[in-house]
Scaffold this active site. Structure first.
Site, PDB file in Angstrom:
ATOM      1  N   ILE A 159       0.909  -1.300  -0.098  1.00 21.97           N
ATOM      2  CA  ILE A 159      -0.055   0.012   0.145  1.00 21.97           C
ATOM      3  C   ILE A 159       0.955   1.274  -0.132  1.00 21.97           C
ATOM      4  O   ILE A 159       0.357   2.307  -0.540  1.00 21.97           O
ATOM      5  CB  ILE A 159      -0.977   0.091   1.194  1.00 21.97           C
ATOM      6  CG1 ILE A 159      -1.925  -1.186   1.020  1.00 21.97           C
ATOM      7  CG2 ILE A 159      -1.698   1.308   1.366  1.00 21.97           C
ATOM      8  CD1 ILE A 159      -2.758  -1.476   2.411  1.00 21.97           C
ATOM      9  N   ASP A 178      11.435   2.203   6.160  1.00 25.75           N
ATOM     10  CA  ASP A 178      10.788   1.008   6.057  1.00 25.75           C
ATOM     11  C   ASP A 178      12.153   0.388   6.350  1.00 25.75           C
ATOM     12  O   ASP A 178      13.046   0.169   5.432  1.00 25.75           O
ATOM     13  CB  ASP A 178      10.440   0.688   4.780  1.00 25.75           C
ATOM     14  CG  ASP A 178       9.440  -0.807   5.031  1.00 25.75           C
ATOM     15  OD1 ASP A 178       9.975  -1.649   5.765  1.00 25.75           O
ATOM     16  OD2 ASP A 178       8.443  -0.857   4.198  1.00 25.75           O
ATOM     17  N   THR A 235      -4.239   5.520   7.122  1.00 23.16           N
ATOM     18  CA  THR A 235      -5.014   4.599   6.925  1.00 23.16           C
ATOM     19  C   THR A 235      -4.530   3.169   7.208  1.00 23.16           C
ATOM     20  O   THR A 235      -4.928   2.283   6.318  1.00 23.16           O
ATOM     21  CB  THR A 235      -5.144   4.795   5.239  1.00 23.16           C
ATOM     22  OG1 THR A 235      -3.792   4.437   4.846  1.00 23.16           O
ATOM     23  CG2 THR A 235      -5.754   6.045   4.845  1.00 23.16           C
ATOM     24  N   SER A 236      -3.639   2.951   7.994  1.00 23.89           N
ATOM     25  CA  SER A 236      -3.214   1.539   8.299  1.00 23.89           C
ATOM     26  C   SER A 236      -3.856   0.979   9.510  1.00 23.89           C
ATOM     27  O   SER A 236      -4.654   0.145   9.449  1.00 23.89           O
ATOM     28  CB  SER A 236      -1.638   1.779   8.696  1.00 23.89           C
ATOM     29  OG  SER A 236      -1.244   0.689   8.672  1.00 23.89           O
ATOM     30  N   ARG A 237      -3.518   1.390  10.875  1.00 24.61           N
ATOM     31  CA  ARG A 237      -4.192   0.741  11.872  1.00 24.61           C
ATOM     32  C   ARG A 237      -4.147   1.715  13.132  1.00 24.61           C
ATOM     33  O   ARG A 237      -3.068   2.450  13.161  1.00 24.61           O
ATOM     34  CB  ARG A 237      -3.603  -0.393  12.668  1.00 24.61           C
ATOM     35  CG  ARG A 237      -3.739  -1.671  11.964  1.00 24.61           C
ATOM     36  CD  ARG A 237      -5.161  -2.407  11.848  1.00 24.61           C
ATOM     37  NE  ARG A 237      -5.461  -3.314  11.252  1.00 24.61           N
ATOM     38  CZ  ARG A 237      -5.946  -3.644   9.973  1.00 24.61           C
ATOM     39  NH1 ARG A 237      -5.828  -2.460   9.125  1.00 24.61           N
ATOM     40  NH2 ARG A 237      -6.141  -4.738   9.475  1.00 24.61           N
ATOM     41  N   ASP A 261      -8.218   7.142   8.794  1.00 25.65           N
ATOM     42  CA  ASP A 261      -9.502   6.403   8.334  1.00 25.65           C
ATOM     43  C   ASP A 261      -9.516   5.138   9.630  1.00 25.65           C
ATOM     44  O   ASP A 261     -10.498   4.114   9.237  1.00 25.65           O
ATOM     45  CB  ASP A 261      -9.059   5.553   6.968  1.00 25.65           C
ATOM     46  CG  ASP A 261     -10.219   4.547   6.309  1.00 25.65           C
ATOM     47  OD1 ASP A 261     -11.405   4.989   6.509  1.00 25.65           O
ATOM     48  OD2 ASP A 261      -9.735   3.604   6.028  1.00 25.65           O
ATOM     49  N   GLU A 266     -11.322   2.262  17.577  1.00 26.88           N
ATOM     50  CA  GLU A 266     -12.448   2.301  16.706  1.00 26.88           C
ATOM     51  C   GLU A 266     -13.478   0.929  16.967  1.00 26.88           C
ATOM     52  O   GLU A 266     -14.608   0.980  16.275  1.00 26.88           O
ATOM     53  CB  GLU A 266     -12.002   1.972  15.204  1.00 26.88           C
ATOM     54  CG  GLU A 266     -11.135   0.667  14.697  1.00 26.88           C
ATOM     55  CD  GLU A 266     -10.718   0.755  13.352  1.00 26.88           C
ATOM     56  OE1 GLU A 266     -10.002   1.836  13.064  1.00 26.88           O
ATOM     57  OE2 GLU A 266     -10.937  -0.351  12.605  1.00 26.88           O
ATOM     58  N   HIS A 298     -12.967   3.480   8.547  1.00 26.71           N
ATOM     59  CA  HIS A 298     -12.113   2.471   7.895  1.00 26.71           C
ATOM     60  C   HIS A 298     -12.596   1.796   6.542  1.00 26.71           C
ATOM     61  O   HIS A 298     -13.207   0.767   6.722  1.00 26.71           O
ATOM     62  CB  HIS A 298     -12.301   1.374   9.297  1.00 26.71           C
ATOM     63  CG  HIS A 298     -10.929   0.393   8.764  1.00 26.71           C
ATOM     64  ND1 HIS A 298     -10.504  -0.387   9.986  1.00 26.71           N
ATOM     65  CD2 HIS A 298     -10.118  -0.194   7.845  1.00 26.71           C
ATOM     66  CE1 HIS A 298      -9.357  -0.995   9.514  1.00 26.71           C
ATOM     67  NE2 HIS A 298      -9.293  -0.859   8.297  1.00 26.71           N
TER      68      HIS A 298
END
Ligand code: NAD
Length: 334
Positions: A159, A178, A235-237, A261, A266, A298
């Site tokens: 992603i 990374d 938008t990951s966790r 997101d 959540e 999400h």
């Protein structure tokens, strides 16, 4: 074989049933759909089932896995890429087969990250409401040209790489952090240390998994290391971001924009209709008061193409389990 599908919304049912039809008449899988999330009090719904099919906010901790195993469940099929909600060591001990859907349209999530950036930057959500009320004033809608801005991608896997390519295409400078950068990233951006990425990026977008190492990767210290006025996109966790630290950074005006997101807490909110109810999560409600915060529930994965792929791969994983074939998407404790 009966499979209990937890957190099943009408679209899950539609896409799984369609995937079953695509596999043909020989498929002997029977899906039992439950709206409820899987947790210790709902595990009994999987009575008589050999497998459960779960999503991001189902909780598969040791007591839940033990309860499932005692009922005869032998396989856990995740309809998602992340597996932070499964106690893999406990699953391994019980001999449970766990498989996920590692990559389903990474572009779906990347495009949602872009949608959030564009919305917040150009305030299209506010412009939409304004124009519908006959107000054509531009005050308060001023954005920034993204061309030539610097975008930092934390986690350059599937992603992250798709997101990097989109921003590169928009003429942005792309930086990546990374510990195991994907080979394709070098063609799109420069790999740098996390501190360097935070200090130089106008937009920081998170795409790494949630692990004990990445929990609260964004905290007071990393927010202080970011460029003043920068935008943070997650938008990951949810657990990657310390919500209270972000609220402090928004209040001090250090953080310019926040687009999320996913949210730390959540599981009690997302994928449910809570309108008309009192939401007693004060941190979430505080976030809702900032004009420079955008929250979606999400939905990064939520495209037709992604749901088709999730369902097809889930069925393939299930078939591998049923036949005893080697499953490329099996997840094991490290
Ligand atoms: P991936 O495994 O292809 O990539 C993740 C990358 O993160 C890997 O390259 C890995 O080396 C890197 N990484 C690991 N630890 C890191 C760290 N400490 N710092 C920086 N990078 C680190 O996974 P993916 O398919 O790109 O998915 C990324 C995440 O997106 C998933 O873990 C999942 O949580 C999330 N996701 C969200 C949605 C959504 O709807 N919002 C949908 C799918 C996936």
């Amino acid at each position: 074989m009966k499979i209990a599908v937890f957190s099943a919304r009408p679209y899950d049912q539609q896409f799984l049933d369609e995937a079953k039809q695509r596999r043909g008449a020989g498929t002997s899988f029977e899906f039992l759909y439950f709206d409820a999330a899987l947790e210790v009090h709902t595990a009994a719904l999987a009575q008589d089932c050999e497998a459960v099919c779960v999503f991001v906010n189902d909780r598969l901790n040791a007591p839940v896995l033990q309860a499932l195993h005692a009922q005869g469940v032998r396989a856990i099929l995740l309809r998602c890429a992340g597996f932070n909600n499964v106690d893999l060591a406990a699953a391994e001990q019980l001999g449970l087969f766990v498989a996920r859907v590692p990559a389903y349209s990474p572009e779906a999530v990347a495009e949602h990250a872009l949608a959030m950036v564009m919305t917040l930057n150009r305030q299209t959500h506010r412009a939409y409401n304004r124009v519908r009320e006959g107000n054509f004033m531009l005050d308060g809608l001023l954005g920034r040209t993204l061309h030539r801005k610097t975008v930092g991608i934390v986690g350059t896997g599937q992603i992250g790489l798709a997101t990097a390519r989109i921003f590169k295409g928009m003429g942005c400078t792309v930086l990546g952090y990374d510990p195991y950068p994907s080979p394709g990233f070098a063609a799109v951006g420069a790999s740098v240390a996390l501190e360097d990425l935070l200090a130089r990026s106008d937009i920081v977008s998170l795409h790494c998994p949630l692990t004990p190492d990445t929990h609260h990767l964004i905290d007071d210290a990393s927010l202080a290391a970011m460029k003043p006025g920068a935008m943070l996109v997650n938008t990951s966790r949810g657990g990657l971001v310390d919500t209270h630290a972000v609220i402090r950074a928004l209040k001090s005006r250090r953080l310019g924009h926040l687009a999320i997101d996913v949210y730390e807490q959540e599981s009690g909110l997302f994928f449910q209709d809570r309108s008309g109810e009192i939401i007693d999560d004060d941190a979430f409600q505080r976030l809702m008061t900032f004009p420079n915060v955008l929250v979606t529930g999400h939905q990064g994965f939520f495209t037709v193409e992604a749901l088709q792929e999730i369902s097809d791969i889930t069925l393939r994983n299930l078939a591998d389990f049923a036949s005893g074939a080697a499953c490329a998407n099996r997840v094991r404790a490290v």
